[in-house]
Design a protein around this motif. Sequence first.
Motif, PDB file in Angstrom:
ATOM      1  N   UNK A  37     -12.669  -5.938   4.353  1.00  0.00           N
ATOM      2  CA  UNK A  37     -12.773  -7.276   3.772  1.00  0.00           C
ATOM      3  C   UNK A  37     -11.394  -7.846   3.463  1.00  0.00           C
ATOM      4  N   UNK A  38     -10.402  -6.969   3.304  1.00  0.00           N
ATOM      5  CA  UNK A  38      -9.045  -7.445   3.004  1.00  0.00           C
ATOM      6  C   UNK A  38      -8.008  -6.540   3.664  1.00  0.00           C
ATOM      7  N   UNK A  39      -6.978  -7.176   4.212  1.00  0.00           N
ATOM      8  CA  UNK A  39      -5.785  -6.471   4.665  1.00  0.00           C
ATOM      9  C   UNK A  39      -4.597  -7.399   4.416  1.00  0.00           C
ATOM     10  N   UNK A  40      -3.857  -7.172   3.311  1.00  0.00           N
ATOM     11  CA  UNK A  40      -2.713  -8.038   3.006  1.00  0.00           C
ATOM     12  C   UNK A  40      -1.546  -7.746   3.956  1.00  0.00           C
ATOM     13  N   UNK A  41      -1.026  -8.790   4.580  1.00  0.00           N
ATOM     14  CA  UNK A  41       0.054  -8.623   5.554  1.00  0.00           C
ATOM     15  C   UNK A  41       1.126  -9.685   5.334  1.00  0.00           C
ATOM     16  N   UNK A  42       2.296  -9.432   5.960  1.00  0.00           N
ATOM     17  CA  UNK A  42       3.375 -10.415   5.996  1.00  0.00           C
ATOM     18  C   UNK A  42       3.955 -10.406   7.404  1.00  0.00           C
TER      19      UNK A  42
ATOM     20  N   UNK B 172       1.224  -4.957   3.622  1.00  0.00           N
ATOM     21  CA  UNK B 172       1.967  -4.912   2.357  1.00  0.00           C
ATOM     22  C   UNK B 172       1.087  -4.506   1.170  1.00  0.00           C
ATOM     23  N   UNK B 173      -0.099  -4.034   1.443  1.00  0.00           N
ATOM     24  CA  UNK B 173      -0.981  -3.576   0.369  1.00  0.00           C
ATOM     25  C   UNK B 173      -2.098  -2.736   0.965  1.00  0.00           C
ATOM     26  N   UNK B 174      -2.877  -2.116   0.119  1.00  0.00           N
ATOM     27  CA  UNK B 174      -3.963  -1.261   0.584  1.00  0.00           C
ATOM     28  C   UNK B 174      -5.100  -2.090   1.194  1.00  0.00           C
ATOM     29  N   UNK B 175      -5.665  -1.649   2.302  1.00  0.00           N
ATOM     30  CA  UNK B 175      -6.839  -2.343   2.842  1.00  0.00           C
ATOM     31  C   UNK B 175      -8.042  -2.164   1.929  1.00  0.00           C
ATOM     32  N   UNK B 176      -8.893  -3.165   1.899  1.00  0.00           N
ATOM     33  CA  UNK B 176     -10.170  -3.044   1.195  1.00  0.00           C
ATOM     34  C   UNK B 176     -11.242  -2.863   2.252  1.00  0.00           C
ATOM     35  N   UNK B 177     -11.888  -1.710   2.211  1.00  0.00           N
ATOM     36  CA  UNK B 177     -12.879  -1.379   3.227  1.00  0.00           C
ATOM     37  C   UNK B 177     -14.285  -1.756   2.778  1.00  0.00           C
TER      38      UNK B 177
END
Length: 418
Positions: free
Chosen positions: A409-414, A394-399
């Motif tokens: 470092x981040x992958x927003x999911x639902x 649900x958002x852009x990954x932070x690589x």
Amino acid sequence: MSTAVDNTSSGERDIHDPYAYELDEIDVSLDERFEKNTFEGFFERLRKEDPVHYCAESENGPYWSVTRFEDIMKVDTSHGIFSSEGGITIAEGQADFELPMFIAMDQPKHDEQRRVANPVVGPMNLKEMEPIIRTRVQTILDSLPVGETFNWVDKVSIELTTQMLATLFDFPFEDRAKLTRWSDVATAALGTGIIDTEEERQAELIECLTYFTELWNQRVNEPPRGDLISMLCHGKATKNMDPMEYLGNLVLLIVGGNDTTRNSLTGGVLALNENPAEYDKLRADTSVIPNMVSEIIRWQTPLAHMRRIALEDTILNGKHIKKGDKVVMWYVSGNRDESVIADAEKFIIDRAKARNHLSFGFGIHRCMGNKLAEMQINIAWEEIMKRFKNIEVVGEPVRIRSAFVKGYSELPVRLEAW
């Protein structure tokens, strides 16, 4: 090193445009391109125009880039010509803080030390670990909030791999977050929010050594056990290591046990979201999971490169490489080589010969824990598919800002339950 900046409006070159440069100006080692996911065009150009490419100036000094599958395999298996002694990354280590480790050693010492640790990922141990991994995966997945946004990297990828590392080392479970921290510190680029100076890196790694030395001192006086620390302190080739060599091998085992699984667990979720038809295939037939795991590991390529040093003058694909030259095998490029892997730019979970990838390397340095990594990811997806119809990004990954560890470092999911 090119001074180009990402500011095309002012008339200067865009550092993310592979055709904004003359061929001999290209430096594929820039961390920023991996952070912004703009590196692939540079490797595609090199594979087509100059597959064994010399970069004369970079922050990492001069180096050769090997970008095609077959050339990479040749370098990786020619141990008498290309040495791993002294380091495996394009970046040079600190001369006053050398960390010998068996992956950065040549034969026979490499083989002697690797042989000590190998049993921890041998068939018998893997069989014993499988139910432990499954139970931990189930616990982690059952704790996730359905219908709420959260960071998959923190809640799943890091937690699962850290728990597994703690098991391999028989490390105090309540302190397992230290393992993740030390892994990040060992590989992080400076100024990325993890560490700012080499002095900080060294201080934290010395903390790692101090902690593990206490574990060594406990286990060296106990009967040999099946964990990595016990194996190292009782192994003939490792029991007399000096402290920095012990630390070097610890860093190797911590990073190696962390990055492949952690970043492939995240990369797989992202790849399925970017390729919804493949996600539909998975929902329709979960027996494809083992094959999909290999495709995820190829697609993600968790470690972008490994470096070697030429031990003698040699010729590789028509290029004259001199003794002492730094030679970098870009696994991340070889895994997109269309001459060996059909439709290499596509993510195909039922791909034929999906295990034909470079992510684990070849030859004596082939990833020791590759079967364990595959087993962890396989179990994770088996359990995911029992619970969740969809993991929606649900958002852009932070690589990660790194040309070595290709991760997140981040992958927003639902989550959506069945």
